[in-house]
Design an enzyme around this catalytic site. Structure first.
Site, short mmCIF file in Angstrom:
data_model
loop_
_atom_site.label_atom_id
_atom_site.label_comp_id
_atom_site.label_asym_id
_atom_site.label_seq_id
_atom_site.Cartn_x
_atom_site.Cartn_y
_atom_site.Cartn_z
CG ASP A 158 -21.97 10.83 -27.90
OD1 ASP A 158 -21.96 11.98 -27.41
OD2 ASP A 158 -21.63 10.59 -29.07
CG HIS A 208 -21.11 14.89 -24.94
ND1 HIS A 208 -20.91 13.71 -25.61
CD2 HIS A 208 -19.93 15.57 -25.01
CE1 HIS A 208 -19.67 13.67 -26.06
NE2 HIS A 208 -19.06 14.79 -25.72
CD GLU A 209 -18.64 18.97 -23.05
OE1 GLU A 209 -17.63 18.64 -22.40
OE2 GLU A 209 -18.63 19.05 -24.29
CG HIS A 240 -16.20 14.30 -21.64
ND1 HIS A 240 -15.59 13.24 -22.27
CD2 HIS A 240 -16.78 15.04 -22.63
CE1 HIS A 240 -15.80 13.33 -23.58
NE2 HIS A 240 -16.51 14.40 -23.82
#
Length: 415
Positions: free
Chosen positions: A345, A266-267, A270
């Site tokens: 996500d 998930h990170e 980003h």
């Protein structure tokens, strides 16, 4: 103009308190309903914790209003009179630091109360008084040092450069970028201990995940977050070559390897979507507007306040009103952030099994005791993450397939 400014600040305070009151009422009713994503006891505890923090926020906002009245009616003139005979650059440094010190002294009791009363009561706090004092001293010294350097630089620009507001903006924006570069390697280690991940098997899995995403970092580090509280989190810190993967030690204890890799995926989403750069650019745009406005304050306004139009007074006014200015943009910032979370996500679901991310999100909500419901106004203004149920639905989690969107909204998951 002072009257108009007072009305604007009053409306700002009124809206903030109204949102807090609506949130308290919403949670008080919601905690009587069937639990969502948590056991009944933890669900009730999370609700009571949220209500307690919202009540403190109301008092904080009222004190913020009292502090605003103090500065506008007397405090700014006191700063101007106190520094009357000083060199303009020195005056800016002294006035800005005094403004920060007074505000810090007023706000400190709330920080102590939240840490040692509320967090202690709900068993989140692991902070000792000695560590709290150490954090305050380090943070305070760093803040005053940076404030002194910046206020001196901005004062010089105001005195010597045409279109000073534009070049002051460039300076502040450059410092923001610099702080993001230095934070993981120079700033964060002043407050926490960072150690390389010792689990070789997990480290190998993480390295493979990073390579798959094209992410290059200084390494994977574990931070001793548990010495302050028991909450879980993970993040990628820094920009450029200073990037590093940071895992809370609490996270390693609660998530299995598959869930942990899902959180990191998930990170990485980003990172892949350049969200850090987008956020910095968005903040830059907001600051640009703010500096433009404060760069065109009419001289008559300073005359109304009874102070001189000096660099010191311009900067103090900026700091006094910046919270109202930023609040106006909060819905936009929150909306963009929620969209970025959905995108992250989706990226994570491509790198790993979506069910692993769904499982990790549920554990984060439960372990952090983040109450999974919130009033729509709170979400609109403050929530940087989408409703947890909506995130789980998007990941195909069947356990929430029948849950209505307005019945279970996101508690802050941190990721």
């Amino acid at each position: 103009m002072i009257e108009a400014l007072s009305v604007i600040f009053f409306l700002y305070v009124l809206i903030k308190v109204y949102i807090n009151v609506m949130q308290i009422g919403f949670v008080a009713r919601a905690k009587q309903m069937n639990p969502v994503l948590m056991t009944p006891s933890r669900y009730m505890k999370a609700a009571n914790y949220l209500i307690s923090t919202e009540r403190v926020k109301i008092v904080e906002t009222l004190i913020e209003y009292a502090l605003f009245i103090f500065w506008l009616s007397w405090g700014i003139r006191w700063l101007d009179t106190l520094t009357w005979n000083m060199d303009p650059i020195l005056q800016a440094v002294v006035a800005v630091n005094l403004f920060l010190i007074v505000n810090y002294i007023v706000e400190l009791p709330f920080s102590i109360y939240k840490t040692f009363v509320i967090d202690e009561r709900f068993r989140f706090n692991n902070m000792t008084p000695e560590l709290f004092l150490s954090d305050q001293l380090k943070g305070g010294i760093m803040t005053l040092l940076v404030a002194s350097l910046l206020s001196a630089a901005v004062a010089w620009i105001i005195l010597n450069v045409p279109m000073w507001w534009f070049f002051s903006f460039l300076l502040i924006f450059a410092v923001i970028v610099l702080v993001n570069l230095l934070y993981p390697t120079l700033i964060a280690p002043l407050f926490n201990k960072f150690t390389p991940l010792e689990d070789e098997e997990l480290s190998t899995k993480i390295d493979a995940l990073l390579e798959k995403s094209g992410f290059r970092s200084e390494g994977v580090f574990v931070v001793d977050a548990s010495k302050r509280d028991s909450r879980l989190n993970a993040y990628f810190g820094g920009l450029g070559k200073s990037k590093r993967v940071v895992l809370f030690d609490t996270l390693l204890k609660k998530l299995n390897d598959r869930e942990l890799l899902a959180v990191l995926s998930h990170e990485l989403g980003h990172f892949k979507h350049h969200d850090i750069y987008k956020n910095i650019a968005m903040l830059g745009g907001i600051l640009f507007v703010g500096f433009y406005i404060f760069g065109h304050i009419p001289t008559s306004f300073f005359m109304e306040l009874g102070v001189r139009e000096t660099p010191a007074m311009i900067m103090v006014l900026f700091m006094l009103l910046i919270s109202v200015f930023l609040f106006l943009f909060m819905p936009i910032i929150s909306f963009v952030s929620r969209k970025n979370e959905y995108d992250a996500d989706r990226y994570a679901a491509e790198l790993c099994d979506p069910s692993d991310l769904a499982s990790a999100l549920k554990k984060l909500v439960d372990e952090n005791q983040s109450f999974p419901k919130a009033h729509p106004l709170t979400i609109f203004f403050y929530y940087s993450h989408p409703p947890i149920v909506e995130r789980l639905k998007a990941l195909g989690d069947k356990s929430v397939s029948g849950q209505k969107s307005d019945e279970a909204l996101k508690g802050e998951c941190s990721i």
